[in-house]
Motif scaffolding. Structure first.
Motif, PDB file in Angstrom:
ATOM      1  N   ASN A 320      10.530  70.196  55.773  1.00 12.03           N
ATOM      2  CA  ASN A 320      10.980  70.164  57.165  1.00 12.03           C
ATOM      3  C   ASN A 320       9.995  70.887  58.080  1.00 12.03           C
ATOM      4  OD1 ASN A 320      13.292  68.718  56.490  1.00 12.03           O
ATOM      5  ND2 ASN A 320      14.536  70.568  56.238  1.00 12.03           N
ATOM      6  N   LEU A 321       9.446  72.000  57.579  1.00 10.48           N
ATOM      7  CA  LEU A 321       8.461  72.730  58.360  1.00 10.48           C
ATOM      8  C   LEU A 321       7.203  71.891  58.561  1.00 10.48           C
ATOM      9  CD1 LEU A 321       7.869  75.540  59.643  1.00 10.48           C
ATOM     10  CD2 LEU A 321       6.738  76.138  57.481  1.00 10.48           C
ATOM     11  N   GLY A 322       6.749  71.223  57.494  1.00 10.88           N
ATOM     12  CA  GLY A 322       5.529  70.431  57.575  1.00 10.88           C
ATOM     13  C   GLY A 322       5.651  69.222  58.473  1.00 10.88           C
ATOM     14  N   ILE A 323       6.743  68.490  58.365  1.00 10.41           N
ATOM     15  CA  ILE A 323       6.853  67.242  59.136  1.00 10.41           C
ATOM     16  C   ILE A 323       7.197  67.503  60.595  1.00 10.41           C
ATOM     17  CG2 ILE A 323       7.366  65.827  57.126  1.00 10.41           C
ATOM     18  CD1 ILE A 323      10.220  66.433  59.404  1.00 10.41           C
ATOM     19  N   ASN A 324       7.685  68.698  60.910  1.00  7.54           N
ATOM     20  CA  ASN A 324       7.948  69.045  62.309  1.00  7.54           C
ATOM     21  C   ASN A 324       6.777  69.767  62.968  1.00  7.54           C
ATOM     22  OD1 ASN A 324      10.757  68.269  63.277  1.00  7.54           O
ATOM     23  ND2 ASN A 324      11.227  69.156  61.272  1.00  7.54           N
ATOM     24  N   ASP A 325       5.706  69.989  62.205  1.00  2.98           N
ATOM     25  CA  ASP A 325       4.491  70.528  62.805  1.00  2.98           C
ATOM     26  C   ASP A 325       3.900  69.457  63.728  1.00  2.98           C
ATOM     27  OD1 ASP A 325       1.380  70.970  62.786  1.00  2.98           O
ATOM     28  OD2 ASP A 325       2.235  72.865  62.093  1.00  2.98           O
ATOM     29  N   PRO A 326       3.432  69.818  64.924  1.00  3.11           N
ATOM     30  CA  PRO A 326       2.906  68.808  65.857  1.00  3.11           C
ATOM     31  C   PRO A 326       1.681  68.074  65.327  1.00  3.11           C
ATOM     32  CG  PRO A 326       2.461  71.033  66.650  1.00  3.11           C
ATOM     33  CD  PRO A 326       3.423  71.167  65.515  1.00  3.11           C
ATOM     34  N   ARG A 327       1.056  68.577  64.286  1.00  4.63           N
ATOM     35  CA  ARG A 327      -0.111  67.912  63.708  1.00  4.63           C
ATOM     36  C   ARG A 327       0.249  66.871  62.654  1.00  4.63           C
ATOM     37  NH1 ARG A 327      -2.797  73.671  62.513  1.00  4.63           N
ATOM     38  NH2 ARG A 327      -0.548  74.033  62.218  1.00  4.63           N
ATOM     39  N   CYS A 328       1.546  66.701  62.367  1.00  7.60           N
ATOM     40  CA  CYS A 328       1.971  65.722  61.364  1.00  7.60           C
ATOM     41  C   CYS A 328       1.747  64.304  61.874  1.00  7.60           C
ATOM     42  CB  CYS A 328       3.447  65.921  61.022  1.00  7.60           C
ATOM     43  SG  CYS A 328       4.038  64.855  59.684  1.00  7.60           S
ATOM     44  N   GLY A 329       1.362  63.431  60.960  1.00  6.63           N
ATOM     45  CA  GLY A 329       1.042  62.054  61.322  1.00  6.63           C
ATOM     46  C   GLY A 329       2.248  61.146  61.410  1.00  6.63           C
ATOM     47  N   ARG A 330       1.963  59.884  61.697  1.00  5.88           N
ATOM     48  CA  ARG A 330       3.004  58.869  61.834  1.00  5.88           C
ATOM     49  C   ARG A 330       3.761  58.686  60.515  1.00  5.88           C
ATOM     50  NH1 ARG A 330       3.483  55.058  65.638  1.00  5.88           N
ATOM     51  NH2 ARG A 330       1.375  55.566  66.378  1.00  5.88           N
ATOM     52  N   TYR A 331       3.051  58.807  59.414  1.00  7.66           N
ATOM     53  CA  TYR A 331       3.656  58.682  58.096  1.00  7.66           C
ATOM     54  C   TYR A 331       3.426  59.971  57.318  1.00  7.66           C
ATOM     55  CZ  TYR A 331       3.448  53.770  59.421  1.00  7.66           C
ATOM     56  OH  TYR A 331       3.567  52.588  60.100  1.00  7.66           O
ATOM     57  N   ALA A 332       4.426  60.400  56.572  1.00  7.89           N
ATOM     58  CA  ALA A 332       4.331  61.592  55.727  1.00  7.89           C
ATOM     59  C   ALA A 332       4.414  61.151  54.278  1.00  7.89           C
ATOM     60  CB  ALA A 332       5.452  62.576  56.056  1.00  7.89           C
ATOM     61  N   VAL A 333       3.398  61.504  53.497  1.00  5.60           N
ATOM     62  CA  VAL A 333       3.286  61.030  52.118  1.00  5.60           C
ATOM     63  C   VAL A 333       3.352  62.219  51.174  1.00  5.60           C
ATOM     64  CG1 VAL A 333       1.867  59.750  50.471  1.00  5.60           C
ATOM     65  CG2 VAL A 333       1.902  59.074  52.885  1.00  5.60           C
ATOM     66  N   GLN A 334       4.201  62.104  50.166  1.00 12.06           N
ATOM     67  CA  GLN A 334       4.451  63.204  49.234  1.00 12.06           C
ATOM     68  C   GLN A 334       3.337  63.357  48.207  1.00 12.06           C
ATOM     69  OE1 GLN A 334       5.985  61.776  46.020  1.00 12.06           O
ATOM     70  NE2 GLN A 334       5.792  63.682  44.893  1.00 12.06           N
ATOM     71  N   LEU A 335       3.026  64.618  47.909  1.00 13.66           N
ATOM     72  CA  LEU A 335       2.182  64.956  46.765  1.00 13.66           C
ATOM     73  C   LEU A 335       2.633  66.317  46.261  1.00 13.66           C
ATOM     74  CD1 LEU A 335      -0.164  64.345  44.859  1.00 13.66           C
ATOM     75  CD2 LEU A 335      -1.703  65.411  46.529  1.00 13.66           C
ATOM     76  N   ASP A 336       3.129  66.365  45.036  1.00 13.97           N
ATOM     77  CA  ASP A 336       3.521  67.649  44.466  1.00 13.97           C
ATOM     78  C   ASP A 336       2.287  68.466  44.115  1.00 13.97           C
ATOM     79  OD1 ASP A 336       6.135  66.914  44.752  1.00 13.97           O
ATOM     80  OD2 ASP A 336       6.512  66.525  42.635  1.00 13.97           O
ATOM     81  N   SER A 337       2.465  69.768  44.081  1.00 15.17           N
ATOM     82  CA  SER A 337       1.314  70.672  43.941  1.00 15.17           C
ATOM     83  C   SER A 337       0.682  70.659  42.561  1.00 15.17           C
ATOM     84  CB  SER A 337       1.733  72.098  44.292  1.00 15.17           C
ATOM     85  OG  SER A 337       2.791  72.533  43.439  1.00 15.17           O
ATOM     86  N   ASP A 338       1.330  70.043  41.576  1.00 21.05           N
ATOM     87  CA  ASP A 338       0.708  69.946  40.254  1.00 21.05           C
ATOM     88  C   ASP A 338       0.406  68.502  39.843  1.00 21.05           C
ATOM     89  OD1 ASP A 338       3.384  69.374  40.041  1.00 21.05           O
ATOM     90  OD2 ASP A 338       3.830  70.948  38.586  1.00 21.05           O
ATOM     91  N   ASP A 339       0.468  67.579  40.803  1.00 15.55           N
ATOM     92  CA  ASP A 339       0.175  66.175  40.527  1.00 15.55           C
ATOM     93  C   ASP A 339      -1.044  65.719  41.327  1.00 15.55           C
ATOM     94  OD1 ASP A 339       2.396  66.065  38.858  1.00 15.55           O
ATOM     95  OD2 ASP A 339       3.726  65.441  40.481  1.00 15.55           O
ATOM     96  N   VAL A 340      -1.511  64.504  41.010  1.00 20.89           N
ATOM     97  CA  VAL A 340      -2.672  63.953  41.718  1.00 20.89           C
ATOM     98  C   VAL A 340      -2.451  62.465  41.946  1.00 20.89           C
ATOM     99  CG1 VAL A 340      -4.324  65.645  40.805  1.00 20.89           C
ATOM    100  CG2 VAL A 340      -3.930  63.510  39.553  1.00 20.89           C
ATOM    101  N   TYR A 341      -3.098  61.926  42.970  1.00 21.52           N
ATOM    102  CA  TYR A 341      -3.068  60.489  43.194  1.00 21.52           C
ATOM    103  C   TYR A 341      -3.905  59.789  42.125  1.00 21.52           C
ATOM    104  CZ  TYR A 341      -0.961  61.412  47.759  1.00 21.52           C
ATOM    105  OH  TYR A 341      -0.123  61.814  48.767  1.00 21.52           O
ATOM    106  N   ALA A 342      -3.520  58.550  41.824  1.00 17.96           N
ATOM    107  CA  ALA A 342      -4.159  57.821  40.729  1.00 17.96           C
ATOM    108  C   ALA A 342      -5.492  57.207  41.132  1.00 17.96           C
ATOM    109  CB  ALA A 342      -3.221  56.728  40.208  1.00 17.96           C
ATOM    110  N   ASN A 343      -5.712  57.003  42.430  1.00 22.78           N
ATOM    111  CA  ASN A 343      -6.948  56.395  42.903  1.00 22.78           C
ATOM    112  C   ASN A 343      -7.174  56.781  44.357  1.00 22.78           C
ATOM    113  OD1 ASN A 343      -5.567  54.315  44.637  1.00 22.78           O
ATOM    114  ND2 ASN A 343      -4.807  53.626  42.640  1.00 22.78           N
ATOM    115  N   THR A 344      -8.227  56.253  44.955  1.00 19.36           N
ATOM    116  CA  THR A 344      -8.586  56.629  46.332  1.00 19.36           C
ATOM    117  C   THR A 344      -8.009  55.685  47.380  1.00 19.36           C
ATOM    118  OG1 THR A 344     -10.647  55.368  46.208  1.00 19.36           O
ATOM    119  CG2 THR A 344     -10.724  57.689  45.535  1.00 19.36           C
ATOM    120  N   ASP A 345      -7.203  54.719  46.957  1.00 20.57           N
ATOM    121  CA  ASP A 345      -6.654  53.721  47.887  1.00 20.57           C
ATOM    122  C   ASP A 345      -5.169  53.936  48.157  1.00 20.57           C
ATOM    123  OD1 ASP A 345      -7.034  51.359  49.478  1.00 20.57           O
ATOM    124  OD2 ASP A 345      -5.939  50.222  47.949  1.00 20.57           O
TER     125      ASP A 345
END
Length: 490
Positions: A320-345
């Protein structure tokens, strides 16, 4: 008072102890042995009758049990191929509670015996939102036979795996299902996997046929109680408003110095034709995580390091703190702190999905991996039970919605997340799905890394119960809201 008892049967030795104690109880009028195709029929214990079944969980078996139980006041079904040891006067206690509460079924806490060691296994209360097909009743189900017969009489399906589940749902519409929070029996546990491994059983691809049956059963139940949602959705205007970037990756973190750099760099490596940033909400880390974030942020202005002043934030509160920051984008995408995205796309794929599917939330597909991103069983978790037409109904049966989870920020800011560190994402997903489409991506976007510091690894039975009770409560609230919403439309 008469009790008809039903036991799964493999051979005479397997049921000998259970049969002996049941025969010694004057309340037990008859004992039936449920014999599958592989059961030994060479010897039937004295005082027992055999019923041939296909599987213990089929609709056909439920009908046979209900038919054989006629004439009894209560019906006991033991669901494991182990030795059942009833506590002192346990059957009389079950009868008393069932009578006092007018229950259609009662179930109790129990002792589990593993390798000769006895441990307590409390279970949780049943409620409106207890729709998980893997709800733990223990291994003893004690029915009022009249309720059992009435529920079984209404069965209009022929399930192989969902028969008992269908029965329980039907029974809940007839009479209360009551938890006796007393330890009334002992059961020898043979299956001893850690809780963190069990949690992915419900999406194991090998269980897909069973999953389809369970979905059909819960959908029929929701229609019967007025909680089913038709495939009618509120459109979203994805072009409304002005945002500093198109996408913000949201990473709440506390004390993940071993993994936080991997997560942030995974986000920064994304290749897009739109601007994005990474908002890291550092929830008072004390292990060097803060310094690791600062080191990356000093080199890349796309990293926004938020340090909450509050000390009462869970993961949901950090979101809630992150998505209400004025710098948050149009879309909010989850990433847990011990996981990684599978690719660059990943981010590009997510934005395409939002635009193509006109949805307020997108759920991707993830790969279960070890710490080094090597796949581990069951591998790909694609949540194919989340179909466009029925996914939001079936979501009330399952315990998770997949990853990564991605949100249209205006809707997210309206709904917000519960300030908890378990179930907050599930609660949000259910709330979004009540009115909006949830889009799907079936390509693997995310590596969910399992390691010894995962918050859900090898949980105690008390912690598992607390988690399940909370998710059941989330489902209850959501189901109540859906029933009320449907009633207003009539």
């Amino acid at each position: 008072m008469k009790i008809a008892c039903f036991l799964p049967f493999v051979d005479a030795a397997q049921v000998a102890a259970s049969v002996a104690q049941l025969r010694a109880d004057s309340l037990v009028s008859v004992i039936y042995l449920l014999a599958g195709p592989d059961a030994s029929r060479a010897e039937i214990p004295e005082g027992c009758s055999m019923i041939d079944i296909d599987t213990l969980t089929s609709s056909a078996t439920v009908r046979k049990i209900a038919d054989a139980a006629k004439g009894s006041d209560y019906t006991l079904l033991y669901t494991k191929q182990n030795s059942l040891q009833l506590g002192y006067m346990a059957l009389r206690r079950m009868v008393r509670v069932a009578e006092d509460s007018s229950a259609g079924m009662v179930y109790a806490d129990y002792y589990a015996v593993v390798n000769g060691e006895t441990t307590r296994n409390p279970v949780i209360d049943y409620q409106l939102g207890s729709l998980r097909d893997d709800f733990n009743f223990g291994s003893v189900l004690f029915f009022a036979t009249s309720s059992l017969e009435l529920a079984a009489a209404g069965i209009d399906a022929d399930y192989k795996a969902a028969g008992l589940y269908d029965l329980r749902l039907r029974l809940s519409r007839i009479a209360p299902i009551v938890h006796i929070n007393e330890y009334l029996y002992s059961d020898v546990e043979l299956y001893t996997r850690r809780s963190g491994e069990k949690m992915f059983d419900y999406v194991d691809p090998r269980n897909r046929a069973s999953q389809i049956e369970m979905e059909q059963a819960v959908t029929a139940h929701l229609k019967a109680i007025g909680g089913y949602l038709e495939p009618e959705f509120t459109d979203v205007d994805l072009t409304a408003g002005s945002f500093p970037v198109e996408v913000s990756v949201i990473i709440p973190v506390r004390n993940r110095v071993r993994t936080i750099s991997d997560a942030i760099n995974s986000a920064l490596s994304q290749v897009t034709d739109f601007p994005f940033n990474v908002i890291v909400i550092d929830n008072h880390s004390t292990d060097g995580t803060t310094e690791a974030i600062d080191a990356i942020a000093a080199k890349d202005p796309r990293v926004i390091h938020l340090r909450p002043e509050r000390t009462d934030l869970g993961i949901g509160g950090c979101w809630n703190l992150g998505i209400n920051d004025p710098r948050c984008g149009r879309y909010a995408v989850q990433l847990d702190s011990d996981d990684v995205y599978a690719n660059t796309d990943v981010l590009a794929s997510v934005v395409r999905a939002f635009n193509e599917q006109n949805c307020a939330m997108v759920v991707g597909t993830y790969m279960l991996t070890d710490f080094n991103c090597n796949p581990i069983p069951p591998g790909v978790i694609d949540h194919r039970e989340w179909t466009p037409d029925n996914g939001r109904n079936n979501a009330l049966r399952i315990n998770g919605l997949g990853a990564p989870r991605c949100f249209y920020t205006p809707v997210l800011r309206e709904l917000l997340l519960p300030n908890t560190s378990y179930g907050e994402d599930y609660a949000l997903g259910l709330a979004v799905s009540r009115n909006y489409r949830i889009g799907r991506i079936y390509d693997v976007l995310y590596n969910c890394r399992r390691w010894e510091d995962n918050s859900d690894a090898a949980l105690s039975v008390e912690r598992v119960n607390a988690n399940n009770l909370y998710k059941d409560r989330i489902r209850t609230w959501e189901l109540q809201a859906r029933i009320a919403q449907n009633a207003r439309k009539q």
